[in-house]
Design a protein around this motif. Structure first.
Motif, PDB file in Angstrom:
ATOM      1  N   UNK A  83       0.841  -1.185   0.000  1.00 24.68           N
ATOM      2  CA  UNK A  83       0.000   0.000   0.000  1.00 24.68           C
ATOM      3  C   UNK A  83       0.883   1.243   0.000  1.00 24.68           C
ATOM      4  N   UNK A  84       0.265   2.354  -0.258  1.00 19.19           N
ATOM      5  CA  UNK A  84       0.995   3.607  -0.173  1.00 19.19           C
ATOM      6  C   UNK A  84       1.271   3.964   1.277  1.00 19.19           C
ATOM      7  N   UNK A  85       2.192   4.876   1.489  1.00 23.21           N
ATOM      8  CA  UNK A  85       2.571   5.292   2.842  1.00 23.21           C
ATOM      9  C   UNK A  85       1.535   6.285   3.363  1.00 23.21           C
ATOM     10  N   UNK A  86       0.324   5.762   3.583  1.00 24.23           N
ATOM     11  CA  UNK A  86      -0.812   6.569   4.028  1.00 24.23           C
ATOM     12  C   UNK A  86      -1.256   6.026   5.389  1.00 24.23           C
ATOM     13  N   UNK A  87      -1.218   6.850   6.421  1.00 22.94           N
ATOM     14  CA  UNK A  87      -1.546   6.355   7.764  1.00 22.94           C
ATOM     15  C   UNK A  87      -2.874   5.600   7.868  1.00 22.94           C
ATOM     16  N   UNK A  88      -3.919   6.077   7.207  1.00 21.03           N
ATOM     17  CA  UNK A  88      -5.220   5.408   7.319  1.00 21.03           C
ATOM     18  C   UNK A  88      -5.185   4.006   6.718  1.00 21.03           C
ATOM     19  N   UNK A 126       5.820   3.692  -6.697  1.00 23.27           N
ATOM     20  CA  UNK A 126       4.758   4.418  -7.404  1.00 23.27           C
ATOM     21  C   UNK A 126       5.321   5.351  -8.465  1.00 23.27           C
ATOM     22  N   UNK A 127       6.444   5.990  -8.178  1.00 18.74           N
ATOM     23  CA  UNK A 127       7.025   6.901  -9.158  1.00 18.74           C
ATOM     24  C   UNK A 127       7.637   6.139 -10.324  1.00 18.74           C
ATOM     25  N   UNK A 128       8.121   4.915 -10.090  1.00 16.86           N
ATOM     26  CA  UNK A 128       8.744   4.120 -11.157  1.00 16.86           C
ATOM     27  C   UNK A 128       7.743   3.322 -11.992  1.00 16.86           C
ATOM     28  N   UNK A 154       4.070   3.878 -12.254  1.00 12.48           N
ATOM     29  CA  UNK A 154       2.813   4.502 -12.688  1.00 12.48           C
ATOM     30  C   UNK A 154       3.123   5.654 -13.626  1.00 12.48           C
ATOM     31  N   UNK A 155       2.225   5.835 -14.590  1.00 13.40           N
ATOM     32  CA  UNK A 155       2.473   6.853 -15.604  1.00 13.40           C
ATOM     33  C   UNK A 155       2.028   8.251 -15.184  1.00 13.40           C
ATOM     34  N   UNK A 156       1.550   8.382 -13.954  1.00 14.07           N
ATOM     35  CA  UNK A 156       1.142   9.691 -13.434  1.00 14.07           C
ATOM     36  C   UNK A 156       1.301   9.677 -11.914  1.00 14.07           C
ATOM     37  N   UNK A 157       1.398  10.847 -11.288  1.00 13.43           N
ATOM     38  CA  UNK A 157       1.505  10.888  -9.827  1.00 13.43           C
ATOM     39  C   UNK A 157       0.246  10.303  -9.181  1.00 13.43           C
TER      40      UNK A 157
END
Length: 154
Positions: free
Chosen positions: A99-104, A124-126, A128-131
């Motif tokens: 998962x992303x580094x999101x506390x929830x 995610x930066x490597x 995915x084609x968008x932020x």
């Protein structure tokens, strides 16, 4: 709550709009949807979906879990994860989830019995084609959590 959880083996892409809530890039979903096992939780209509892949060596990975926005925070995601742990008992020893580094998100997985495992820097930066922004957080690293799957199969 009377829920029905079923595995879907055909026409998996019919759930794409819901899967896109858990992973917003269709090309990434396509990488694991074909080989992964798709489960759908229904409770007066589809409320949640998830995809699990076999990573080998007794490890499976929860690649995507998504709950309909109007059904979130009602226990459907946790119910689906509890089902998966029971379903894969005797088949796998460990379940991973990234998962992303999101506390929830991390708090949710920990409440389902997961513990922190490792981090993939710049995932995610490597890949995915968008932020990717989740809960106001620009995602960079993938945070992996793990849960042992007890062998309760007889």
């Amino acid at each position: 709550m009377v829920c029905n959880i079923k595995q879907v083996t055909k026409n998996k892409k019919q759930y794409l709009s819901l899967l896109l809530l858990g992973d917003e890039q269709e090309s990434m979903i396509e990488k694991y949807l074909k080989s992964g096992q798709l489960f759908v939780l229904e409770d007066n209509g589809v409320k949640a979906v998830c995809v699990v892949t076999d990573e080998g060596n007794g490890i499976c990975e929860l690649k995507n879990i998504a709950v309909e926005p109007n059904a979130q925070r009602r226990g459907y995601g946790k119910r689906l994860i509890n089902f998966l742990i029971a379903h894969y008992s005797g088949r796998f020893q460990l379940m991973l989830v990234g998962t992303g580094d999101v506390p929830s998100a991390i708090k949710f997985y920990k409440s389902c019995g997961f513990e922190c495992s490792h981090r993939l820097e710049n995932f995610f930066t490597d890949n995915y084609d968008h932020p990717i922004v989740d809960s106001g957080v620009l995602l960079k690293d993938m945070i992996y959590l793990k849960q042992k799957i007890p062998n309760t199969a007889a």
